[in-house]
Design a protein around this motif. Structure first.
Motif, mmCIF file in Angstrom:
data_model
loop_
_atom_site.group_PDB
_atom_site.id
_atom_site.type_symbol
_atom_site.label_atom_id
_atom_site.label_comp_id
_atom_site.label_asym_id
_atom_site.label_seq_id
_atom_site.Cartn_x
_atom_site.Cartn_y
_atom_site.Cartn_z
ATOM 1 N N GLY A 235 0.818 -1.212 0.000
ATOM 2 C CA GLY A 235 0.000 0.000 0.000
ATOM 3 C C GLY A 235 0.849 1.258 0.000
ATOM 4 N N SER A 236 1.927 1.243 0.757
ATOM 5 C CA SER A 236 2.823 2.401 0.804
ATOM 6 C C SER A 236 3.513 2.616 -0.538
ATOM 7 N N LEU A 237 3.897 1.523 -1.197
ATOM 8 C CA LEU A 237 4.532 1.642 -2.510
ATOM 9 C C LEU A 237 3.583 2.256 -3.536
ATOM 10 N N VAL A 238 2.310 1.860 -3.480
ATOM 11 C CA VAL A 238 1.326 2.442 -4.396
ATOM 12 C C VAL A 238 1.221 3.949 -4.170
ATOM 13 N N LEU A 239 1.148 4.358 -2.908
ATOM 14 C CA LEU A 239 1.072 5.786 -2.591
ATOM 15 C C LEU A 239 2.318 6.532 -3.065
ATOM 16 N N ILE A 240 3.477 5.933 -2.839
ATOM 17 C CA ILE A 240 4.728 6.589 -3.222
ATOM 18 C C ILE A 240 4.831 6.716 -4.743
ATOM 19 N N LEU A 241 4.517 5.633 -5.468
ATOM 20 C CA LEU A 241 4.602 5.672 -6.929
ATOM 21 C C LEU A 241 3.622 6.677 -7.517
ATOM 22 N N TYR A 242 2.417 6.710 -6.958
ATOM 23 C CA TYR A 242 1.430 7.671 -7.450
ATOM 24 C C TYR A 242 1.878 9.099 -7.135
ATOM 25 N N GLY A 243 2.429 9.283 -5.946
ATOM 26 C CA GLY A 243 2.908 10.610 -5.575
ATOM 27 C C GLY A 243 4.035 11.082 -6.471
ATOM 28 N N LEU A 244 4.989 10.203 -6.758
ATOM 29 C CA LEU A 244 6.100 10.571 -7.632
ATOM 30 C C LEU A 244 5.619 10.855 -9.049
ATOM 31 N N ASP A 245 4.624 10.084 -9.510
ATOM 32 C CA ASP A 245 4.098 10.277 -10.858
ATOM 33 C C ASP A 245 3.351 11.597 -10.988
ATOM 34 N N THR A 246 2.771 12.056 -9.893
ATOM 35 C CA THR A 246 2.021 13.316 -9.927
ATOM 36 C C THR A 246 2.877 14.514 -9.541
ATOM 37 N N GLY A 247 4.162 14.283 -9.329
ATOM 38 C CA GLY A 247 5.051 15.402 -9.034
ATOM 39 C C GLY A 247 5.096 15.800 -7.575
ATOM 40 N N ALA A 248 4.775 14.876 -6.680
ATOM 41 C CA ALA A 248 4.822 15.186 -5.251
ATOM 42 C C ALA A 248 6.271 15.427 -4.821
ATOM 43 N N PRO A 249 6.497 16.299 -3.845
ATOM 44 C CA PRO A 249 7.865 16.582 -3.389
ATOM 45 C C PRO A 249 8.461 15.391 -2.652
ATOM 46 N N PRO A 250 9.785 15.339 -2.539
ATOM 47 C CA PRO A 250 10.440 14.235 -1.816
ATOM 48 C C PRO A 250 9.942 14.090 -0.380
ATOM 49 N N VAL A 257 6.915 6.723 4.610
ATOM 50 C CA VAL A 257 7.723 5.656 5.216
ATOM 51 C C VAL A 257 7.578 5.620 6.738
ATOM 52 N N PRO A 258 7.709 6.745 7.458
ATOM 53 C CA PRO A 258 7.505 6.686 8.917
ATOM 54 C C PRO A 258 6.095 6.248 9.305
ATOM 55 N N ILE A 259 5.089 6.675 8.543
ATOM 56 C CA ILE A 259 3.714 6.259 8.843
ATOM 57 C C ILE A 259 3.569 4.751 8.674
ATOM 58 N N MET A 260 4.199 4.202 7.645
ATOM 59 C CA MET A 260 4.160 2.758 7.422
ATOM 60 C C MET A 260 4.776 2.015 8.610
ATOM 61 N N LEU A 261 5.942 2.467 9.044
ATOM 62 C CA LEU A 261 6.616 1.811 10.166
ATOM 63 C C LEU A 261 5.821 1.974 11.461
ATOM 64 N N LEU A 262 5.203 3.138 11.631
ATOM 65 C CA LEU A 262 4.417 3.386 12.836
ATOM 66 C C LEU A 262 3.208 2.460 12.899
ATOM 67 N N ASN A 263 2.542 2.255 11.771
ATOM 68 C CA ASN A 263 1.389 1.352 11.741
ATOM 69 C C ASN A 263 1.783 -0.074 12.115
ATOM 70 N N LEU A 264 2.931 -0.492 11.653
ATOM 71 C CA LEU A 264 3.400 -1.828 12.009
ATOM 72 C C LEU A 264 3.743 -1.911 13.497
ATOM 73 N N TRP A 265 4.238 -0.820 14.046
ATOM 74 C CA TRP A 265 4.648 -0.793 15.455
ATOM 75 C C TRP A 265 3.457 -0.854 16.403
ATOM 76 N N ILE A 266 2.393 -0.126 16.107
ATOM 77 C CA ILE A 266 1.284 -0.007 17.064
ATOM 78 C C ILE A 266 0.213 -1.079 16.881
ATOM 79 N N THR A 267 0.350 -1.925 15.860
ATOM 80 C CA THR A 267 -0.671 -2.945 15.601
ATOM 81 C C THR A 267 -0.181 -4.314 16.064
ATOM 82 N N ARG A 268 -0.983 -4.953 16.924
ATOM 83 C CA ARG A 268 -0.644 -6.280 17.424
ATOM 84 C C ARG A 268 -1.881 -7.176 17.369
ATOM 85 N N PHE A 269 -1.648 -8.468 17.552
ATOM 86 C CA PHE A 269 -2.732 -9.432 17.419
ATOM 87 C C PHE A 269 -2.756 -10.377 18.614
#
Length: 299
Positions: A235-250, A257-269
């Motif tokens: 999901g993060s790769l899709v967002l990044i690729l779409y952002g780069l294709d639309t001219g989003a800033p670095p 990337v930090p949001i992706m890592l944060l979601n993995l950190w706070i989610t447990r089962f």
């Protein structure tokens, strides 16, 4: 000899009404909330909502009130948008059919195309009369830019019936020579995105459905642990690729990337009941299942 490529007196402007249809989906969501609040929802839906993590239980009364407000706002959205669009269409059609409009004929000059992603309007002049429009404006009048398949280009002979107003000349009917293509869909000189919006929308919808199934329907904790990182990264790769294709800033990539890592950190089962437990504070991982109270361990 001319061919008509757009005329306001044609069919109902379904394309513009798509904006209003979003409210119908919102009403459906509100109706589901109302069913849950009144204990009339299917059992699988009730179980799904119970699985969703939250800080405090939501009372039936609060959910019922919120659902009614949501439905009311959605109805207002649909009614206002539909009335405005259909009302404008009827007004424009009447102006065209009654002859209460202007007609200009000549060659397109000063043509400024709109980028595919928007950002500015497409504009041009014909015999000194200026026109400006955008696909991203909700209107029943002509607004199809060349980057989205519209026929207008520099030097194109046209005949335009339009409604002249103080700030805008609205195109009611557009005619071009029969020798000219009615669309620019096959014009390879137009720069179009490598990652079209429809593909981005489809992928994100699939991602949302997959995440919903994994987090709130599936009860196997081990499977959740294996698949969650894969889905989050994809999901993060899709967002990044779409952002780069639309001219989003670095910086856009730096945020994803930090949001992706944060979601993995706070989610447990929970191994005991299979529930998904998401921390309400990003600096602390959950240690106890909010559904059954079991300890979550170190995984």
């Amino acid at each position: 000899m001319y061919q008509t490529v757009f005329e306001i007196s044609g069919s109902i402007p379904w394309r513009a009404l798509g904006f209003a249809s979003a409210g119908v989906f919102m009403m459906a969501v509100g109706y589901v909330m109302w069913l849950v609040a009144n204990e009339r929802a299917p059992q699988w839906l009730t179980d799904l909502i119970e699985q969703m993590p939250r800080r405090k239980p939501i009372t039936k009364r609060a959910l019922r009130g919120f659902a009614m407000l949501w439905i009311g706002f959605s109805f207002f959205w649909v009614a206002t948008a539909s009335t405005g669009i259909v009302g404008g269409w009827l007004s424009y059609r009447s102006a065209l059919e009654s002859g209460e409009h202007e007609v200009v004929e000549g060659v397109v000059e000063d043509f400024v195309p709109m980028p595919y992603r928007g950002g500015k309007h497409e504009s041009f002049t014909v015999s000194g009369v200026r026109f400006s429009y955008s696909d991203y404006n909700v209107t029943p009048a002509f607004n199809r830019t060349r980057s989205h398949g519209g026929p207008i280009r520099e030097g194109l002979p046209v005949r335009i019936a339009y409604l002249a107003r103080e700030s805008q000349n609205t195109i009611l009917k557009l005619e071009i020579p029969v020798s000219e293509p009615a669309t620019s869909d096959h014009d390879e000189s137009i720069e179009r995105p490598a990652f079209p919006f429809w593909l981005f929308t489809a992928l994100m919808l699939a991602f949302a459905l997959a995440m919903g199934w994994l987090l709130f329907i599936n009860k196997t904790a081990s499977l959740k642990r294996r698949l969650l990182p894969v889905l989050v990264v994809l999901g993060s790769l899709v967002l990044i690729l779409y952002g780069l294709d639309t001219g989003a800033p670095p910086l856009f990539v730096g945020i994803i990337v930090p949001i992706m890592l944060l979601n993995l950190w706070i989610t447990r089962f929970c191994d005991a009941c299979g529930a998904t437990v998401i921390s309400q504070t990003f600096w602390k991982r959950p240690t106890e299942c909010t559904k059954c109270g079991a300890a979550l361990g170190s995984k």
